[in-house]
Design a protein around this motif. Sequence first.
Motif, mmCIF file in Angstrom:
data_model
loop_
_atom_site.group_PDB
_atom_site.id
_atom_site.type_symbol
_atom_site.label_atom_id
_atom_site.label_comp_id
_atom_site.label_asym_id
_atom_site.label_seq_id
_atom_site.Cartn_x
_atom_site.Cartn_y
_atom_site.Cartn_z
ATOM 1 N N UNK A 82 21.457 -31.366 102.592
ATOM 2 C CA UNK A 82 20.098 -31.018 103.021
ATOM 3 C C UNK A 82 20.152 -29.618 103.613
ATOM 4 N N UNK A 83 19.232 -28.752 103.203
ATOM 5 C CA UNK A 83 19.224 -27.359 103.655
ATOM 6 C C UNK A 83 17.821 -26.983 104.102
ATOM 7 N N UNK A 84 17.734 -25.987 104.982
ATOM 8 C CA UNK A 84 16.428 -25.529 105.453
ATOM 9 C C UNK A 84 16.534 -24.140 106.064
ATOM 10 N N UNK A 85 15.415 -23.436 106.045
ATOM 11 C CA UNK A 85 15.268 -22.175 106.775
ATOM 12 C C UNK A 85 14.208 -22.387 107.842
ATOM 13 N N UNK A 86 14.453 -21.839 109.022
ATOM 14 C CA UNK A 86 13.535 -22.054 110.138
ATOM 15 C C UNK A 86 13.255 -20.740 110.852
ATOM 16 N N UNK B 71 9.525 -28.680 102.511
ATOM 17 C CA UNK B 71 10.293 -28.960 101.303
ATOM 18 C C UNK B 71 9.420 -29.129 100.076
ATOM 19 N N UNK B 72 10.044 -29.086 98.934
ATOM 20 C CA UNK B 72 9.371 -29.397 97.673
ATOM 21 C C UNK B 72 10.073 -30.597 97.049
ATOM 22 N N UNK C 246 3.516 -35.046 97.558
ATOM 23 C CA UNK C 246 4.925 -34.693 97.719
ATOM 24 C C UNK C 246 5.378 -33.714 96.643
ATOM 25 N N UNK C 247 5.004 -33.998 95.403
ATOM 26 C CA UNK C 247 5.485 -33.182 94.291
ATOM 27 C C UNK C 247 4.786 -31.835 94.201
ATOM 28 N N UNK C 248 3.557 -31.747 94.689
ATOM 29 C CA UNK C 248 2.787 -30.514 94.574
ATOM 30 C C UNK C 248 2.772 -29.693 95.857
ATOM 31 N N UNK C 249 3.449 -30.164 96.886
ATOM 32 C CA UNK C 249 3.459 -29.456 98.167
ATOM 33 C C UNK C 249 4.147 -28.101 98.017
ATOM 34 N N UNK C 250 3.590 -27.081 98.668
ATOM 35 C CA UNK C 250 4.182 -25.742 98.657
ATOM 36 C C UNK C 250 4.744 -25.425 100.042
ATOM 37 N N UNK D 119 15.148 -28.016 101.239
ATOM 38 C CA UNK D 119 15.491 -28.573 99.943
ATOM 39 C C UNK D 119 16.831 -29.266 99.981
ATOM 40 N N UNK D 120 17.395 -29.495 98.814
ATOM 41 C CA UNK D 120 18.703 -30.131 98.695
ATOM 42 C C UNK D 120 19.561 -29.306 97.746
ATOM 43 N N UNK D 121 20.872 -29.428 97.897
ATOM 44 C CA UNK D 121 21.807 -28.732 97.013
ATOM 45 C C UNK D 121 22.942 -29.671 96.643
ATOM 46 N N UNK D 122 23.447 -29.517 95.442
ATOM 47 C CA UNK D 122 24.603 -30.299 95.003
ATOM 48 C C UNK D 122 25.845 -29.868 95.770
#
Length: 225
Positions: A217-221, A175-176, A5-9, A205-208
């Motif tokens: 929760x945000x994403x590009x597709x 996501x990362x 999870x932490x190292x996923x690109x 990813x996520x944003x404050x």
Amino acid sequence: MFGPTLLRSPPGGPSDLSVATLNVGATNADSADAIRSVSKDRDLVAVQELTAGGPAAKVLNDRFPYRYRIATVGLWSRFPIAEARKADIGLDWARALRAVVVTPKGRLTVYVMHLASARPGQTAQRDETLAYARRMIDKDDSERLLLLGDLNTATTDRKRSGLVPPLSDAQQEAGTGFGFTWPASFPVTRPDHILYRGMVATRAGVERAAGSDHRAAVASLRLAA
């Protein structure tokens, strides 16, 4: 355990659509600032716990030419909305919608949902709304489909397996990090989701979001050919 999870690109590459979903918080005094930040450069923004006529809605109305809102949930779009209606998730009040957005690469069916709350030992109503959502997705023959919202269901909740698959999860695919969105001050779970089919997630990813107890929760597709 956490390495993958932490190292996923993220796969990266070109994208056609930038989306966000946020439970803005019904009593959020900073909702306008939250929405102004989260909606910047987005093509689609889904909102839950929206106050009708409140500052968040005004910011969105000024920023986006197309919109559909029902009760406390809404969708704002840079692209035309060809059709929109309430979606039934088994509650006595409206907390979901279905819209068809006409993008430059074709039509996209978008659901925005705010499922029933889940608490320890009290998940029956949430489970019922999840079942309604799954039946709705199964019956929908749209080639491209996007589900945005606060599903009150963690990524690791076994009940979510009714939606993923058949849908894919943008955070898991592109996501990362963990992608936790709640509580905003120190997130430890992810009830907010971007699920899809007929597309490829390139980033997530996520944003404050100012004043909200959720992060966005945000994403590009990329819309599959």
